[in-house]
Design an enzyme around this catalytic site. Structure first.
Site, PDB file in Angstrom:
ATOM      1  N   CYS A  37       0.830  -1.201   0.000  1.00 33.66           N
ATOM      2  CA  CYS A  37       0.000   0.000   0.000  1.00 33.66           C
ATOM      3  C   CYS A  37       0.865   1.251   0.000  1.00 33.66           C
ATOM      4  CB  CYS A  37      -0.895   0.044   1.251  1.00 33.66           C
ATOM      5  SG  CYS A  37      -1.946  -1.377   1.495  1.00 33.66           S
ATOM      6  N   ASP A  47      21.491  35.837 -14.627  1.00 36.12           N
ATOM      7  CA  ASP A  47      20.247  36.367 -15.173  1.00 36.12           C
ATOM      8  C   ASP A  47      20.046  37.794 -14.665  1.00 36.12           C
ATOM      9  OD1 ASP A  47      17.420  35.550 -16.434  1.00 36.12           O
ATOM     10  OD2 ASP A  47      17.058  36.715 -14.613  1.00 36.12           O
TER      11      ASP A  47
END
Length: 481
Positions: free
Chosen positions: A34, A438
């Site tokens: 499970c 950047d």
């Protein structure tokens, strides 16, 4: 994680969904495995074992729980972080390499012998590449059984099984149901169309993901309409279209594919693109510990870093976008897509105004740089990259070696650190890239008084920190002065 029995058992007792897909609980008294959050599991500590993959639990003789359906959990976030041979192998297996090229092909991509790769995976994950691929095939078969009216024999081969008998045996072993019994629960969809609900770890900031995708849309190839992102896919056996509806707790995925053998690969690639297997709790905990990011994380909990379905596409778009706006880059590429791309004819594509798949590396490799409608230096860079990708020198597939690819890109004329880092972050889903070169991020870092050394405390999640800072810049610029 799965080797710490006490910690795993506490997670099972708490039914903590954060660990779904991280490990699987096998219960000796029932013979099932499970997800940790399964409401049906109340075992004693001595009756359970924990497995890192569904394949490991299946190899140990357990079948999947019919209530919690552990095969539908998000994938393990471990593979997003790890860039070693095991991590890369899991990415490649998930992308269908074993089905297409066998274990020898997987090993060649990793640079090891097939025996060594099998030993690595078995020792660490409890299952070798064949068993893991077989588990993935069973999952793909379940999707097709429950969402299409295809004959079982067609599903067997579409899911990658070598025979109908192998398909029947695998489905019965995994789900304790025959394919015919499983089909009784199917949801009908139009022929050739598959609808799948994609599990998502919480929290999930769908709005920021849609905003990013909408800002980078390449017309004809992709689109954003409301909460739906749709795009054309180029897959191993043909083209396809995906329409993804983003909700706060899941993603509805509708696929139309030229070849249903691409079902599992298509699902894996869109999950990867949307970063659905990330561990937002762990990421947010690290970033929110920094006073400079705490408010940003609180404003966008569960923010994701979009990857991509095609590493070559994102690389080309990044190169074209150097020193120009996204809109400008899309204008340039908008002329290349109908010229070099592949026209598509799908109902789902027509519904969203999609017309073409992005051009292949081969289509650019033979192009004349002087006839590409962009600066010649940039065009030469694209042709050079396309040639390297087409001949296999540069691997931008999901299992590509991040460090090797970055070094190869930097060695190419016309590609600098920003381009190489951005490609590695999005094409190869690197979680720890901060684009300090950047201009927008640099300005935001400076505004906050942060130096490069200060960002080390964000490891290994600097890509996510960068996304938060990009969002902060956009919000700051929208604020009236």
């Amino acid at each position: 994680m799965h080797t710490d029995h006490e910690r795993c058992f506490r997670a099972v007792q708490a039914r903590d969904a954060r660990f779904d897909g991280v490990f699987y609980t096998a219960v000796a008294t029932t013979g099932i495995y499970c997800r940790p959050s399964c409401p049906a599991v109340t075992p004693k500590a001595g009756n359970v074992t924990f497995h890192p993959t569904a394949a490991s639990a299946q190899e140990a003789g357990y079948r999947a729980c019919r209530r919690c359906r552990p095969d539908t959990t998000p994938g393990s976030p471990e593979w997003d972080v790890r860039a070693d041979a095991v991590g890369r192998a899991m990415q490649l297996i998930g992308d269908g390499v074993v089905e297409r090229e066998g274990v020898d092909g997987l090993a060649d991509r990793l640079g090891y012998s097939s025996r060594h790769v099998t030993r690595l995976l078995t020792d660490e994950l409890g299952a070798g590449p064949l068993a893991i691929a077989r588990s993935n095939r069973a999952h793909a078969a379940r999707v097709l059984i429950e969402t299409t009216d295809m004959p079982m024999s067609d599903i067997a081969f579409a899911a990658g099984f070598a025979s109908v008998r192998q398909f029947n045996d695998s489905v019965r072993q995994t789900y304790a149901l025959t394919p015919t019994q499983m089909r009784g629960r199917r949801r009908t969809t139009p022929t050739g169309r598959i609808t799948v609900r994609l599990a998502v770890r919480q929290p999930f900031h769908a709005t920021s993901l849609l905003d990013f995708l909408a800002a980078h849309v390449l017309p004809g190839v992709e689109t954003v309409e409301g909460t739906t992102y749709a795009r054309v896919l180029r897959l191993p056996h043909g083209l396809g279209v995906a329409a993804l509806v983003l909700h706060d707790d899941h993603v509805d995925c509708e696929l139309e594919l030229a070849d249903l053998r691409d079902t599992a690969v298509a699902i894996g690639r869109v999950r990867r693109m949307l970063d659905l297997d990330a561990d937002p709790v762990a990421i947010d905990a690290v970033l929110a510990a920094d006073p400079e990011l705490r408010d940003l994380v609180a404003a966008a909990p569960g923010l994701r870093v979009p990857s991509h379905v095609d590493g070559f596409e994102v690389a080309v778009r990044t190169i074209v976008g150097q020193q120009v706006s996204v809109a400008g880059a899309n204008t340039v590429l908008g002329r290349q897509v109908p010229l070099r791309g592949t026209r598509v004819d799908f109902e789902l594509a027509a519904a969203f105004g999609l017309t073409h798949a992005f051009p292949t590396a081969e289509s650019f490799a033979g192009a004349d740089p002087t006839d590409m409608g962009m600066p010649h230096a940039r065009a030469r860079t694209i042709v050079g990259l396309a040639t390297a990708v087409a001949d296999g020198t540069v691997d931008l597939s999901p299992g590509g070696d991040r460090d090797a690819v970055r070094a190869q890109l930097l060695a190419m004329r016309g590609i600098g650190p920003w381009t190489a880092d951005y490609v590695v972050m999005r094409a190869l889903a690197h979680p720890d890239v901060l684009l300090t070169t950047d201009l927008v991020l640099r300005r935001e870092l400076d505004r906050r008084g942060l130096h490069d050394d200060d960002t080390a405390r964000w490891r290994p999640w600097r890509s996510y920190a960068g996304m938060h800072l990009w969002r902060a810049t956009a919000a700051f610029e929208r604020t009236p002065s």
